[in-house]
Design an enzyme around this catalytic site. Structure first.
Site, PDB file in Angstrom:
ATOM      1  CG  HIS A   1      21.078 -58.753  42.548  1.00  0.00           C
ATOM      2  ND1 HIS A   1      20.009 -58.235  43.237  1.00  0.00           N
ATOM      3  CD2 HIS A   1      20.877 -58.428  41.241  1.00  0.00           C
ATOM      4  CE1 HIS A   1      19.187 -57.631  42.401  1.00  0.00           C
ATOM      5  NE2 HIS A   1      19.682 -57.743  41.185  1.00  0.00           N
TER       6      HIS A   1
ATOM      7  CD  GLU B   1      21.874 -59.328  48.219  1.00  0.00           C
ATOM      8  OE1 GLU B   1      21.047 -58.628  48.824  1.00  0.00           O
ATOM      9  OE2 GLU B   1      22.288 -59.051  47.064  1.00  0.00           O
TER      10      GLU B   1
END
Length: 169
Positions: A55, A57
């Site tokens: 992901h 993040e």
């Protein structure tokens, strides 16, 4: 018109999201800022890497931690185009990031308030200041356009497959 610092960094996160889109990935991008400097960047690469953890993040947190030389990212702000999921919200809390700014809500998996609020759960030893809606329309449009194109492509592929099956019958 001069951009606010939050808008400036969200524009950078949108550029990261475009990189994901160019790979055929869901366009989510992230930047982490410390003392007005970007120290981590990431974009969604789950399909490309064949890895659930890829992901935006998580990638940005990994890069920022290396840059800071610490797992604690105190004093940082994380900018992401879509409200963090449960995994990313947990990583944000664990890395002690004090502030998250996100573009648009994630009604199916958002854990900064849409479904759960992991970022501000009182039982955890760290809570996160959360600001949402920064360039929210741009972030939302990018995601909507991606999914509209994806549905169209999948429909065409299904129709082609159906046509080939009929020819072979």
């Amino acid at each position: 018109m001069k951009l606010s610092p939050d808008e400036k960094y969200m524009k950078m996160a949108l550029r990261e999201a475009k990189k994901a889109s160019d790979l055929g990935e869901v366009p989510i991008g992230c930047v982490i800022v410390y003392e007005d400097k970007v120290i981590g960047r990431g974009y969604n690469r789950r399909n490309t890497d064949k890895n659930t953890l890829s992901h935006a993040e998580i990638t940005a947190i990994n890069k920022a931690s290396k840059k800071m030389g610490d797992w604690r990212l105190e004093g940082c702000t994380l900018y992401v185009t879509l409200e963090p999921c449960q995994m990313c919200a947990g990583a944000i809390v664990q890395s002690r990031i004090p502030r998250v700014v996100y573009g648009c809500d994630n009604p199916k998996a958002g854990c900064a308030g849409s479904i759960l609020n992991i970022l501000n759960h009182p039982a955890f030893n760290h809570q996160v200041i959360t600001d949402k809606g920064i360039l929210g329309e741009e972030c939302s449009v990018m995601l909507k356009e991606f999914f509209t194109a994806l549905r169209k492509r999948l429909k065409t592929e299904r129709e082609l497959a159906k046509g080939k099956a009929q020819i072979n019958d």
